[in-house]
Motif scaffolding. Structure first.
Motif, PDB file in Angstrom:
ATOM      1  N   LEU A 140       0.953  -1.188   0.023  1.00 27.77           N
ATOM      2  CA  LEU A 140      -0.016   0.016   0.112  1.00 27.77           C
ATOM      3  C   LEU A 140       0.691   1.386   0.087  1.00 27.77           C
ATOM      4  N   GLU A 141       1.919   1.327   0.654  1.00 27.49           N
ATOM      5  CA  GLU A 141       2.780   2.279   0.800  1.00 27.49           C
ATOM      6  C   GLU A 141       3.708   2.754  -0.295  1.00 27.49           C
ATOM      7  N   LEU A 142       4.175   1.673  -0.789  1.00 27.63           N
ATOM      8  CA  LEU A 142       4.763   1.757  -2.171  1.00 27.63           C
ATOM      9  C   LEU A 142       3.840   2.131  -3.514  1.00 27.63           C
ATOM     10  N   GLU A 143       2.567   1.788  -3.344  1.00 25.92           N
ATOM     11  CA  GLU A 143       1.817   2.321  -4.121  1.00 25.92           C
ATOM     12  C   GLU A 143       1.174   3.873  -4.308  1.00 25.92           C
ATOM     13  N   MET A 151      -3.044   6.362  -1.583  1.00 32.22           N
ATOM     14  CA  MET A 151      -3.743   5.460  -0.821  1.00 32.22           C
ATOM     15  C   MET A 151      -4.241   5.752   0.635  1.00 32.22           C
ATOM     16  N   ASN A 152      -5.415   5.494   0.992  1.00 29.67           N
ATOM     17  CA  ASN A 152      -5.989   5.890   2.093  1.00 29.67           C
ATOM     18  C   ASN A 152      -6.129   4.768   3.077  1.00 29.67           C
ATOM     19  N   PHE A 153      -5.287   4.497   4.023  1.00 30.10           N
ATOM     20  CA  PHE A 153      -5.434   3.208   5.075  1.00 30.10           C
ATOM     21  C   PHE A 153      -4.958   3.688   6.221  1.00 30.10           C
ATOM     22  N   LEU A 154      -5.586   2.864   7.309  1.00 29.43           N
ATOM     23  CA  LEU A 154      -4.984   2.956   8.764  1.00 29.43           C
ATOM     24  C   LEU A 154      -4.625   1.869   9.302  1.00 29.43           C
ATOM     25  N   VAL A 155      -3.727   1.582  10.385  1.00 34.31           N
ATOM     26  CA  VAL A 155      -3.349   0.654  10.957  1.00 34.31           C
ATOM     27  C   VAL A 155      -3.383   0.744  12.345  1.00 34.31           C
ATOM     28  N   TYR A 156      -3.837  -0.364  13.113  1.00 32.78           N
ATOM     29  CA  TYR A 156      -4.030  -0.498  14.714  1.00 32.78           C
ATOM     30  C   TYR A 156      -3.982  -1.737  15.100  1.00 32.78           C
ATOM     31  N   GLN A 236       3.017  -8.450  -2.364  1.00 35.41           N
ATOM     32  CA  GLN A 236       4.132  -7.476  -2.479  1.00 35.41           C
ATOM     33  C   GLN A 236       5.423  -8.162  -2.015  1.00 35.41           C
ATOM     34  N   SER A 237       6.558  -8.467  -2.920  1.00 36.47           N
ATOM     35  CA  SER A 237       7.768  -8.740  -2.687  1.00 36.47           C
ATOM     36  C   SER A 237       7.713  -9.938  -1.910  1.00 36.47           C
ATOM     37  N   PHE A 238       6.614 -11.139  -2.362  1.00 36.36           N
ATOM     38  CA  PHE A 238       6.764 -12.285  -1.479  1.00 36.36           C
ATOM     39  C   PHE A 238       7.265 -13.428  -2.287  1.00 36.36           C
ATOM     40  N   GLU A 239       6.932 -13.650  -3.749  1.00 39.17           N
ATOM     41  CA  GLU A 239       7.289 -14.816  -4.561  1.00 39.17           C
ATOM     42  C   GLU A 239       8.513 -14.709  -4.915  1.00 39.17           C
ATOM     43  N   GLY A 240       9.049 -15.916  -5.110  1.00 43.57           N
ATOM     44  CA  GLY A 240      10.405 -15.936  -5.702  1.00 43.57           C
ATOM     45  C   GLY A 240      10.539 -16.051  -7.038  1.00 43.57           C
ATOM     46  N   ASN A 241       9.430 -16.376  -7.709  1.00 42.12           N
ATOM     47  CA  ASN A 241       9.393 -16.562  -9.372  1.00 42.12           C
ATOM     48  C   ASN A 241       9.216 -15.334  -9.862  1.00 42.12           C
ATOM     49  N   LEU A 242      10.008 -14.581 -10.714  1.00 40.82           N
ATOM     50  CA  LEU A 242       9.946 -13.481 -11.325  1.00 40.82           C
ATOM     51  C   LEU A 242       8.596 -13.243 -11.983  1.00 40.82           C
ATOM     52  N   LYS A 243       8.308 -14.356 -12.815  1.00 37.27           N
ATOM     53  CA  LYS A 243       7.073 -14.179 -13.864  1.00 37.27           C
ATOM     54  C   LYS A 243       5.925 -13.991 -12.848  1.00 37.27           C
ATOM     55  N   VAL A 244       5.868 -13.982 -11.383  1.00 35.44           N
ATOM     56  CA  VAL A 244       4.628 -13.975 -10.651  1.00 35.44           C
ATOM     57  C   VAL A 244       4.430 -12.307 -10.818  1.00 35.44           C
ATOM     58  N   TYR A 245       5.337 -11.391 -11.010  1.00 33.52           N
ATOM     59  CA  TYR A 245       5.365  -9.800 -11.045  1.00 33.52           C
ATOM     60  C   TYR A 245       5.350  -9.361 -12.515  1.00 33.52           C
ATOM     61  N   ASN A 246       5.019 -10.328 -13.220  1.00 32.67           N
ATOM     62  CA  ASN A 246       4.877 -10.079 -14.652  1.00 32.67           C
ATOM     63  C   ASN A 246       3.446 -10.292 -15.148  1.00 32.67           C
ATOM     64  N   LEU A 294      10.878   3.899   3.880  1.00 35.95           N
ATOM     65  CA  LEU A 294      10.135   2.614   3.740  1.00 35.95           C
ATOM     66  C   LEU A 294      11.093   1.487   3.269  1.00 35.95           C
ATOM     67  N   ILE A 295      12.157   1.673   2.693  1.00 39.79           N
ATOM     68  CA  ILE A 295      12.903   0.572   1.993  1.00 39.79           C
ATOM     69  C   ILE A 295      13.799   0.135   3.319  1.00 39.79           C
TER      70      ILE A 295
END
Length: 355
Positions: A140-143, A151-156, A236-246, A294-295
Motif C-alpha cells: 500500500l505504501e509503495l503504491e 492510498m488511504n488506509f489506517l493500521v492499529y 508485495q515482494s513475496f514470491e521467488g518466481n519473477l514471472k509472478v510479478y509480470n 520505507l525501504i
C-alpha cells in the motif's frame, strides 16, 4: 487454477507489523486508535450468500450479528468511517448507516467489506477491515509513493482499514466492456496496460490477475481515458518466481496481452516503459526521505521465505545481468537494488524487457 499452480508457491502467511514499521506508520499518520478489531467482526452468528448481477456466487457472504453485538459494531464502524474519510468527528455519525457487513471467503486476506450509507441523500461507499499484514502494508505504501494514486488506509495493532478503490474489476471489464471498445480506446487501454505492467514489475507487486485490479474510465472532452489501478497488495515482494510479478504470464490477462501485441509496436512499448520508469524515479526523487525510510523498514523486516529470496535473486541476475542482486539478503534489499537502478538510469533508453 493452472497459472497459479505453475507460477505461485504455497499460501502466503500473514507477517506481523514490527516495531520499526510501526514507527514509520506513526510518523506518516497511518496509525490511529480504532474502536474495533478484525477479530471482533468474526463473531457473526449467521450469514447468507451474496450473488452478483448475473446471479452467480460472488464469493462474499453477508454476515449477521446478535442484537447486542450489532449495536456496538455499527457504532464502531461508523467511527472508523469518520476517521478514514474525515477528522473523526462524531457529529456526522447520526447521519450514517451500516447497510451491510460482508465477509470474503476467497483469497488470502479474508476481508470484511463495510457498506456505509448517508441517510440524508442515500450516497454510500465502502471500506475494508483486514488482518494487518506487513507485506500488504508495504504494498500500500509503495503504491502511494510510486504510483499516480494516493492510498488511504489506517493500521492499529493487528487490524488494517483500507479505503475502497472504485472501478470496473478487470475480469468484468475484459468480458463485458472490452469487446465494445473502439479501436482507438483499445489502443489507449493497451498503452495503460503496458505502464501498469511495468510499474508492478519494477516495484515487485505480484499476482496481478484481472480480478486484482480495476479499470477506471474517465470522460475527457470527446474521448474516454482509461486508467488501471491495483486493488490487492497481498503479494508485495513475496514470491521467488519473477514471472509472478509480470502480468503477461497470468492467464486471466491473456486477452489484453494479445491486444497489446496487436495495437502497439515494439518501439511504442519501449517508449511507454521508459515513461513509467521515469515517472517512478521522479516520484522517489520528489519524496526521497519517505521512500528511503520505507525501504529501510523493509530491509530490517521479514516478508518472505529465504527460498523465495534466493530464487528471485537468481532470476534477476539471469534476466537483468546485474550481479548486485547476489549480495541481497532479503526482499527489501532486492527492491532497493531495483529502485536504485531505476533512479540512476531513468533517462536512459533500454531495450530490456524488465529495467
Amino acid at each position: 487454477m493452472v497459472v497459479e499452480k505453475k507460477l505461485m508457491s504455497k499460501k502466503k502467511p500473514t507477517f506481523p507489523v514490527n516495531e520499526m514499521l510501526g514507527k514509520y506508520l506513526l510518523k506518516y499518520n497511518r496509525t490511529i486508535k480504532i474502536p474495533i478489531f478484525y477479530d471482533d467482526l468474526l463473531r457473526f452468528q449467521g450469514s447468507i450468500t451474496v450473488y452478483d448481477k448475473r446471479d452467480e456466487d460472488s464469493l462474499w457472504i453477508r454476515t449477521y450479528y446478535s442484537e447486542f453485538d450489532r449495536e456496538e459494531i455499527d457504532k464502531s464502524l461508523k467511527r472508523i468511517y469518520t476517521m478514514l474519510h474525515s477528522d473523526g468527528n462524531d457529529a456526522t455519525i447520526p447521519f450514517l448507516n451500516v447497510d451491510a457487513i460482508d465477509y470474503c471467503t476467497f483469497g488470502n486476506s479474508k476481508p470484511f467489506r463495510i457498506k456505509i450509507r448517508n441517510i440524508l441523500n442515500d450516497n454510500y461507499t465502502y471500506f475494508y477491515v483486514k488482518k494487518a499484514d506487513a507485506s500488504r502494508i508495504y504494498g500500500l505504501e509503495l503504491e502511494h509513493i510510486l504510483s499516480p494514486h494516493n492510498m488511504n488506509f489506517l493500521v492499529y495493532k493487528d487490524t488494517l482499514i483500507e479505503e475502497h478503490i472504485a472501478g470496473i474489476p478487470g475480469d468484468d471489464f475484459i468480458k463485458d466492456f472490452l469487446p465494445k471498445c473502439t479501436e482507438a480506446e483499445k489502443s489507449q487501454i493497451a498503452k495503460e496496460f503496458v505502464k501498469f505492467k511495468e510499474r508492478c514489475l519494477v516495484r515487485l507487486l505480484g499476482d496481478m490477475r484481472s480480478y486484482n485490479y480495476v479499470i477506471i474510465p474517465t470522460h475527457d472532452f470527446d474521448q474516454i481515458i482509461y486508467k488501471i489501478r491495483a486493488i490487492d497488495f497481498d503479494q508485495q515482494s513475496f514470491e521467488g518466481n519473477l514471472k509472478v510479478y509480470n502480468l503477461q504470464f497470468m492467464r486471466e490477462n491473456f486477452k489484453i496481452v494479445e491486444m497489446v501485441s496487436k495495437k502497439l509496436d515494439n518501439n511504442s512499448i519501449i517508449q511507454y516503459k521508459i515513461e513509467e520508469r521515469s515517472f517512478m524515479a521522479k516520484r522517489m526523487i520528489a519524496a526521497p526521505r519517505r521512500a528511503a525510510r520505507l525501504i529501510k523498514c523493509m530491509k530490517q523486516d521479514t516478508i518472505s521465505f529465504p527460498d523465495n529470496v534466493q530464487l528471485l535473486k537468481k532470476h534477476l541476475i539471469k534476466y537483468v545481468g546485474d550481479v548486485k542482486f547476489k549480495d541481497c539478503e532479503n526482499m527489501g534489499e532486492i527492491l532497493e537494488t531495483i529502485l536504485d537502478f531505476v533512479k540512476r538510469n531513468y533517462l536512459d533508453i533500454s531495450n530490456k524487457d524488465l529495467f
